[in-house]
Motif scaffolding. Sequence first.
Motif, PDB file in Angstrom:
ATOM      1  N   ARG A   1       0.880  -1.287   0.128  1.00 41.22           N
ATOM      2  CA  ARG A   1      -0.022   0.142   0.077  1.00 41.22           C
ATOM      3  C   ARG A   1       0.668   1.261   0.172  1.00 41.22           C
ATOM      4  O   ARG A   1       0.406   2.419   0.083  1.00 41.22           O
ATOM      5  N   ALA A   2       2.163   1.055  -0.133  1.00 36.42           N
ATOM      6  CA  ALA A   2       3.165   2.124   0.090  1.00 36.42           C
ATOM      7  C   ALA A   2       3.149   2.847  -1.274  1.00 36.42           C
ATOM      8  O   ALA A   2       3.226   2.172  -2.346  1.00 36.42           O
ATOM      9  N   SER A   3       3.734   4.052  -1.293  1.00 34.78           N
ATOM     10  CA  SER A   3       4.198   4.761  -2.464  1.00 34.78           C
ATOM     11  C   SER A   3       5.522   4.435  -2.946  1.00 34.78           C
ATOM     12  O   SER A   3       6.236   3.809  -2.010  1.00 34.78           O
ATOM     13  N   GLN A   4       5.746   4.683  -4.410  1.00 38.26           N
ATOM     14  CA  GLN A   4       7.323   4.486  -4.561  1.00 38.26           C
ATOM     15  C   GLN A   4       8.301   5.284  -3.555  1.00 38.26           C
ATOM     16  O   GLN A   4       9.428   4.715  -3.118  1.00 38.26           O
ATOM     17  N   GLN A   5       7.914   6.430  -3.354  1.00 37.06           N
ATOM     18  CA  GLN A   5       8.822   7.355  -2.534  1.00 37.06           C
ATOM     19  C   GLN A   5       9.084   6.599  -1.163  1.00 37.06           C
ATOM     20  O   GLN A   5       9.910   6.511  -0.572  1.00 37.06           O
ATOM     21  N   GLU A   6       7.873   5.989  -0.508  1.00 36.24           N
ATOM     22  CA  GLU A   6       7.907   5.329   0.798  1.00 36.24           C
ATOM     23  C   GLU A   6       8.619   4.237   0.734  1.00 36.24           C
ATOM     24  O   GLU A   6       9.315   4.021   1.789  1.00 36.24           O
TER      25      GLU A   6
ATOM     26  N   ARG B   1       6.485 -15.063  -3.751  1.00 32.74           N
ATOM     27  CA  ARG B   1       7.429 -14.466  -4.867  1.00 32.74           C
ATOM     28  C   ARG B   1       6.987 -12.908  -5.159  1.00 32.74           C
ATOM     29  O   ARG B   1       5.709 -12.560  -5.098  1.00 32.74           O
ATOM     30  N   TYR B   2       7.843 -12.329  -6.216  1.00 31.11           N
ATOM     31  CA  TYR B   2       7.449 -10.900  -6.396  1.00 31.11           C
ATOM     32  C   TYR B   2       6.726 -11.040  -7.584  1.00 31.11           C
ATOM     33  O   TYR B   2       6.761 -11.672  -8.498  1.00 31.11           O
ATOM     34  N   PHE B   3       5.764  -9.907  -7.702  1.00 31.18           N
ATOM     35  CA  PHE B   3       5.017  -9.958  -9.069  1.00 31.18           C
ATOM     36  C   PHE B   3       4.814  -8.403  -9.121  1.00 31.18           C
ATOM     37  O   PHE B   3       4.862  -7.423  -8.271  1.00 31.18           O
ATOM     38  N   ILE B   4       4.155  -8.047 -10.529  1.00 25.52           N
ATOM     39  CA  ILE B   4       3.714  -6.657 -10.840  1.00 25.52           C
ATOM     40  C   ILE B   4       2.155  -6.650 -10.809  1.00 25.52           C
ATOM     41  O   ILE B   4       1.373  -7.120 -11.899  1.00 25.52           O
ATOM     42  N   PRO B   5       1.511  -6.104  -9.893  1.00 31.04           N
ATOM     43  CA  PRO B   5      -0.083  -5.804  -9.974  1.00 31.04           C
ATOM     44  C   PRO B   5      -0.521  -5.498 -11.238  1.00 31.04           C
ATOM     45  O   PRO B   5       0.227  -4.453 -11.721  1.00 31.04           O
ATOM     46  N   LYS B   6      -1.516  -5.896 -11.640  1.00 31.40           N
ATOM     47  CA  LYS B   6      -2.096  -5.208 -12.943  1.00 31.40           C
ATOM     48  C   LYS B   6      -2.798  -4.082 -12.794  1.00 31.40           C
ATOM     49  O   LYS B   6      -3.074  -3.124 -13.796  1.00 31.40           O
ATOM     50  N   THR B   7      -3.310  -3.713 -11.572  1.00 27.93           N
ATOM     51  CA  THR B   7      -4.017  -2.543 -11.365  1.00 27.93           C
ATOM     52  C   THR B   7      -3.182  -1.558 -10.193  1.00 27.93           C
ATOM     53  O   THR B   7      -2.534  -2.229  -9.485  1.00 27.93           O
ATOM     54  N   LYS B   8      -3.824  -0.504  -9.874  1.00 23.93           N
ATOM     55  CA  LYS B   8      -3.413   0.198  -8.712  1.00 23.93           C
ATOM     56  C   LYS B   8      -4.002  -0.015  -7.406  1.00 23.93           C
ATOM     57  O   LYS B   8      -3.600   0.436  -6.229  1.00 23.93           O
ATOM     58  N   LYS B   9      -4.913  -1.004  -7.432  1.00 23.08           N
ATOM     59  CA  LYS B   9      -5.644  -1.466  -6.139  1.00 23.08           C
ATOM     60  C   LYS B   9      -4.583  -2.493  -5.377  1.00 23.08           C
ATOM     61  O   LYS B   9      -3.672  -3.217  -5.991  1.00 23.08           O
ATOM     62  N   ALA B  10      -4.739  -2.474  -4.195  1.00 24.56           N
ATOM     63  CA  ALA B  10      -3.943  -3.318  -3.247  1.00 24.56           C
ATOM     64  C   ALA B  10      -4.176  -4.883  -3.755  1.00 24.56           C
ATOM     65  O   ALA B  10      -5.221  -5.166  -3.812  1.00 24.56           O
ATOM     66  N   THR B  11      -3.140  -5.375  -4.253  1.00 24.28           N
ATOM     67  CA  THR B  11      -3.414  -7.039  -4.651  1.00 24.28           C
ATOM     68  C   THR B  11      -2.509  -7.791  -3.792  1.00 24.28           C
ATOM     69  O   THR B  11      -1.199  -7.725  -3.541  1.00 24.28           O
ATOM     70  N   ARG B  12      -3.002  -8.937  -3.233  1.00 18.26           N
ATOM     71  CA  ARG B  12      -2.286  -9.605  -2.332  1.00 18.26           C
ATOM     72  C   ARG B  12      -1.805 -11.131  -3.017  1.00 18.26           C
ATOM     73  O   ARG B  12      -0.895 -11.672  -2.347  1.00 18.26           O
ATOM     74  N   TYR B  13      -2.267 -11.351  -3.922  1.00 16.28           N
ATOM     75  CA  TYR B  13      -1.695 -12.675  -4.754  1.00 16.28           C
ATOM     76  C   TYR B  13      -1.424 -12.449  -6.497  1.00 16.28           C
ATOM     77  O   TYR B  13      -2.229 -11.604  -6.956  1.00 16.28           O
ATOM     78  N   CYS B  14      -0.450 -13.113  -6.826  1.00 18.46           N
ATOM     79  CA  CYS B  14      -0.236 -13.169  -8.122  1.00 18.46           C
ATOM     80  C   CYS B  14      -0.978 -14.199  -9.005  1.00 18.46           C
ATOM     81  O   CYS B  14      -1.889 -14.692  -8.368  1.00 18.46           O
ATOM     82  N   ASP B  15      -0.820 -14.266 -10.197  1.00 12.18           N
ATOM     83  CA  ASP B  15      -1.438 -15.075 -11.160  1.00 12.18           C
ATOM     84  C   ASP B  15      -0.828 -16.227 -11.507  1.00 12.18           C
ATOM     85  O   ASP B  15      -1.272 -17.083 -12.409  1.00 12.18           O
ATOM     86  N   ARG B  16       0.217 -16.670 -10.830  1.00 10.71           N
ATOM     87  CA  ARG B  16       1.026 -17.566 -11.122  1.00 10.71           C
ATOM     88  C   ARG B  16       0.102 -19.088 -10.561  1.00 10.71           C
ATOM     89  O   ARG B  16      -0.525 -19.119  -9.916  1.00 10.71           O
ATOM     90  N   VAL B  17       0.586 -20.173 -11.280  1.00 13.19           N
ATOM     91  CA  VAL B  17      -0.246 -21.404 -10.870  1.00 13.19           C
ATOM     92  C   VAL B  17       0.756 -22.132  -9.845  1.00 13.19           C
ATOM     93  O   VAL B  17       1.695 -22.435 -10.433  1.00 13.19           O
TER      94      VAL B  17
END
Length: 410
Positions: A155-160, A223-239
């Motif tokens: 939920r943090a900004s890039q600066q944070e 593991r790390y991932f790139i969320p598709k939207t700006k909403k807080a995202t807890r899970y990636c789409d990996r299987v």
Amino acid sequence: MAYGGSQLFLTEADSGRFSVVLHYGNGAVERLSAATPAELLIAASEIDYTDYRREVQRLGDEHPLFEPKLDIPVADLEDFVAEALLLPSMLQERDPVSFFLLGELLHQCLQMQDDGSASFLLTAGYQILRVLQEPFRVQTFLRNVLEVTFDGMERASQQERFEKLKRTHPDVAQICDPASLDSVPEGQRVFAVRNLFDLYLLELALYFRQDKQRIARCDYCWRYFIPKTKKATRYCDRVTDGQSCKQRGANLTRLEAVAQDEALLICKKLRDRMYARLLRWEDVHPSERDRLIPMSYEQFEVWSENARLARMEYLRGELSAEAFLRKIDITHELKSYESGKAELLEIETVWQRRVAGHWDFDPEIFYPGTMMFLDLTPGKENEWETLTGDDLRRQDQKGHQSLREKYGKG
């Protein structure tokens, strides 16, 4: 980096995407697939060096060059070099950048002039061994930086995120400060890079200069991932384990919420925290205990017995949930005693402190293969247990681990 005419560059392919370009000494040029800084960082953190690392370790542990002896034959170094030169080929497909750099660095090592000292052969061998370790040693650094910067910062900004890195590792943050790129015009940026360390720090600086993508950590697979939207995202789409992390994570989150009576769940978490505090207290040198909350074996046993009796009263209906929690919270760990609000105050785990304390913290080296442990917890009757390195790591991570490791497979 430039050895014998070879050079490594990071070039801007188009807006926001960069490609690593390898210029070989013979004039050949290899351009790797373009990707965003976030994608490059995640990909680098996930390269599997397991078998390569094992072979490098074996070479260092078993080769006759490093055996204790008065005289080292030149043939031992020659044989060691022959074996060492074969290992980079293991990385040619999975990590072409390290393959390129290892070739150049090993070439430089082989140009060393014999200074006539008795230790020259051994010194040359150790230098070659260190070059071979470079890929997984720098990846360890990268993983620790990513954990410090992005773990728990969804939920943090890039600066944070950058400020957190700056507080934890100011020397690292100074090198990858995005402000250092202010004078470089966007569009067709080209950066000459000397080594893997500089490459990853440059990618971090480029990452912090943009806000179109952010790096997050999946609560299920870790593991790390790139969320598709700006909403807080807890899970990636990996299987993972046959289902998406999103599906498995949601199921396990519900399981975690209803697995126990809330007050009993808090009691269990509080006990885990006390036990972790005990391990830290016993593990550290007495001269360094002034920075820790005291928790000796005797104190832990007193707390455990108090909690056991209070738990029995609660289960018999003699204590309310609020009274039960007040009775066991002798060190004031809870935010509130009201039903539905009794959450533990957030503290760092042993693992998080190790990662934040040393950017080169390497669990493969820190945790032994196995060790004997005397369990002094009540009811165990001073039993000796054999713990593996993974067991010790999980103890240090307890309270801060993936849902998959906590409840799932693997």
